[in-house]
Write a protein that holds these residues in place. Structure first.
Motif, short mmCIF file in Angstrom:
data_model
loop_
_atom_site.label_atom_id
_atom_site.label_comp_id
_atom_site.label_asym_id
_atom_site.label_seq_id
_atom_site.Cartn_x
_atom_site.Cartn_y
_atom_site.Cartn_z
N SER A 8 0.84 -1.11 -0.06
CA SER A 8 0.02 0.25 0.08
C SER A 8 0.87 1.18 -0.16
O SER A 8 0.49 2.24 -0.75
N THR A 9 1.79 1.35 0.66
CA THR A 9 2.74 2.27 0.79
C THR A 9 3.52 2.56 -0.52
O THR A 9 3.44 3.61 -0.94
N LEU A 11 2.65 1.34 -3.31
CA LEU A 11 1.83 1.67 -4.68
C LEU A 11 1.07 3.01 -4.47
O LEU A 11 0.09 3.11 -5.07
N ALA A 12 1.58 3.98 -3.59
CA ALA A 12 0.66 5.12 -3.35
C ALA A 12 0.58 5.70 -4.95
O ALA A 12 -0.54 6.38 -5.11
N LEU A 13 1.47 5.61 -5.85
CA LEU A 13 1.49 6.37 -7.00
C LEU A 13 1.68 5.07 -7.97
O LEU A 13 0.50 4.72 -8.66
N TYR A 14 2.49 4.49 -8.13
CA TYR A 14 2.72 3.29 -9.25
C TYR A 14 3.81 2.68 -8.97
O TYR A 14 5.09 3.08 -8.27
N ARG A 28 10.59 1.02 -8.18
CA ARG A 28 9.89 2.40 -7.69
C ARG A 28 10.26 3.27 -8.72
O ARG A 28 11.01 3.47 -9.49
N PRO A 29 9.00 4.35 -8.66
CA PRO A 29 9.22 5.20 -9.68
C PRO A 29 10.50 6.07 -9.56
O PRO A 29 10.94 6.58 -8.63
N ARG A 60 -0.65 -0.05 -10.90
CA ARG A 60 -1.08 1.02 -9.99
C ARG A 60 -1.92 0.29 -8.83
O ARG A 60 -2.65 1.10 -8.13
N SER A 61 -1.98 -0.89 -8.82
CA SER A 61 -2.68 -1.41 -7.48
C SER A 61 -1.97 -2.67 -6.93
O SER A 61 -1.25 -3.42 -7.57
#
Length: 74
Positions: A8-9, A11-14, A28-29, A60-61
């Motif tokens: 959850s942390t 994937l806050a964005l993607y 991570r992005p 994204r999820s």
């Protein structure tokens, strides 16, 4: 297996599911180094999956990430 509370942390964005030194990995992005590397060689996957991982799959999820990782690593 990825622990749910961390997803959850992260994937806050993607995140991007891709390959790192021939293995399935999660990025991570904006990071060049992977966040998680799996022991599945990309070369063991069907050609279509290899191409998708080489291009990078934006996820994204957490549910979708878990599903893709299960598909690619089992």
């Amino acid at each position: 297996m990825i622990k749910q509370r961390f997803l959850s942390t992260v994937l806050a964005l993607y995140v991007v599911l891709g390959c790192w030194k021939g293995y399935v990995a999660v990025f991570r992005p904006g990071k060049e180094e992977p966040w998680q590397i799996y022991p599945t060689p990309v070369s063991s996957l069907p050609e279509e999956d290899r191409k998708a991982l080489e291009e990078g799959i934006v996820v994204r999820s957490d549910r979708k990430l878990e599903q893709l990782i299960e598909d690619y690593t089992s």
